[in-house]
Design a protein around this motif. Sequence first.
Motif, short mmCIF file in Angstrom:
data_model
loop_
_atom_site.label_atom_id
_atom_site.label_comp_id
_atom_site.label_asym_id
_atom_site.label_seq_id
_atom_site.Cartn_x
_atom_site.Cartn_y
_atom_site.Cartn_z
N PHE A 150 -2.33 2.92 3.17
CA PHE A 150 -2.27 1.46 3.15
C PHE A 150 -1.45 0.91 4.30
CE2 PHE A 150 -3.00 1.95 -1.62
CZ PHE A 150 -4.34 1.62 -1.52
N ARG B 137 0.66 -1.41 -0.79
CA ARG B 137 -0.61 -2.10 -1.07
C ARG B 137 -0.44 -3.60 -0.96
NH1 ARG B 137 -5.67 -2.33 0.04
NH2 ARG B 137 -7.15 -2.47 -1.69
N ASP C 140 -9.01 0.45 1.43
CA ASP C 140 -8.82 0.98 0.09
C ASP C 140 -8.60 2.48 0.23
OD1 ASP C 140 -8.55 1.06 -2.64
OD2 ASP C 140 -10.44 0.01 -3.06
N ASP D 140 -7.61 -6.58 -5.60
CA ASP D 140 -7.53 -5.20 -6.04
C ASP D 140 -7.13 -5.16 -7.49
OD1 ASP D 140 -7.67 -2.47 -6.00
OD2 ASP D 140 -6.07 -2.14 -4.55
#
Length: 469
Positions: A259, A121, A265, A107
Amino acid sequence: MAGRILIVDPVPTNRMVLKVKLSLAHYDVSLADGVQQARAMANARVFDVVLASSVLVDRSADCVLKWMRTARTTKGMATTFIVMRDQPNSTAACKLLRKCLLAGADDVLNRPFAEDVLLARIQNLMRDNAANQELHSPAIQHGLSIDELKAPPPPANVAIALVGTGTPSQPVTEFITNFHKPARGKPGALNVEHVPLSLLTQPDAAPNEPNVVLLVAETGAAERALSIMSQMRSHARTKDVRVIVIQKNPGTSQLARAFELGAHDAVPLDIPPLDLVARINSQAQIHRSICKRKRVVRDSLLQAITDPLTGLYNRRYAASRLIEMQRDCLATGKNFAILAFDVDHFKGVNDRYGHAMGDAVLTTLAQTLRKNLRDGDLICRTGGEEFLVALPHTNEARARTTANRLRRAVGALDIAVKNSPTPLRVTVSVGLSIQNGHVPIQEMMEQADRALYRAKACGRNLVAIAAAA
């Protein structure tokens, strides 16, 4: 300890501030000022996550993406790589995101960080990588051909579903319009299909093989989108599909929750279309990789339990299935039958016609057994010209009838012989044993073998029956 994180950033203040935040979340945090130092540290210990500054991407001598690719190629490194990007709205930043995702970064996150989003995340990507860790082992990697590994990826199959009520709002309509321009700007860039939510929540009516699903949530529908995502992850047919949740102006708590619940995503509705396409292609590549490696795993498992010549199950698989039949027999009180087959005078076939003809006889016999048995019956090749058939819920009379029917079907075969007008015919001898579930597996098979030997001794092309012990 939650895990090991390596922060790679040439700016000391950035490193220290981030270390404090992550240390408070119980991560073991190490610091490096550049790729050279980071590489040396990664050689000495394994890190779960690498957070690297985007300024290290374009350094020709020490590019972080070059290090990442090399580490993953040579060591099978499963570390999660996250690039930290400054000035996310600049043209250069958009190109940077696409470059990083194309190179394999997990990411690209924008600074400054919202602490709860960053932590969510990191945990999200660590879980995702851990779930796919076994599929990326060297043994499975070697199951893929060089052509498969180097072939350019096909266009991503994308399903878009709108989550909300009534007619789409103007922001959502504009998003769809803007997305389709770069998505379809080049032939084959993306294969996009709009689907109703029912196709995502009903496992038997899932969309046609999407790599990525975009859940576009109207204002106030974010929780429903996350609920739909959770349902997809629980269905066998859609659990590996990558899901991107798209919302208008999502708050940090909404992003963190997405998340935490497993979104692959989560992006705002006003994301630059080219950035979204890059993220879609990245997720599609992950989906293809997972599916490909799962196929290799299935094929490897199948090869371990099947005979390569005939495609029938082998003796190892037969033993495990017989145990299942034995348990079922004891639970239901219904007997099952074991039939041991042997091709009569098979050595003479090989000696006269050659081993290729012998193989043709065996494969033809296997096909004949398949055609003449039920789906629930077990068919195995247990030796050179030896086969085993097990018939669940079968009494002696029915087993005898089935054995003779199979014997006659094999005897009626006309097997073509190269350069000969006369076809080859073969027969089989069959040993039949009726089981009540109280006999050990090995003894079951020995009973059927003894009955087979008796059929051979009595003139072949016969069915002989052994009584259960």
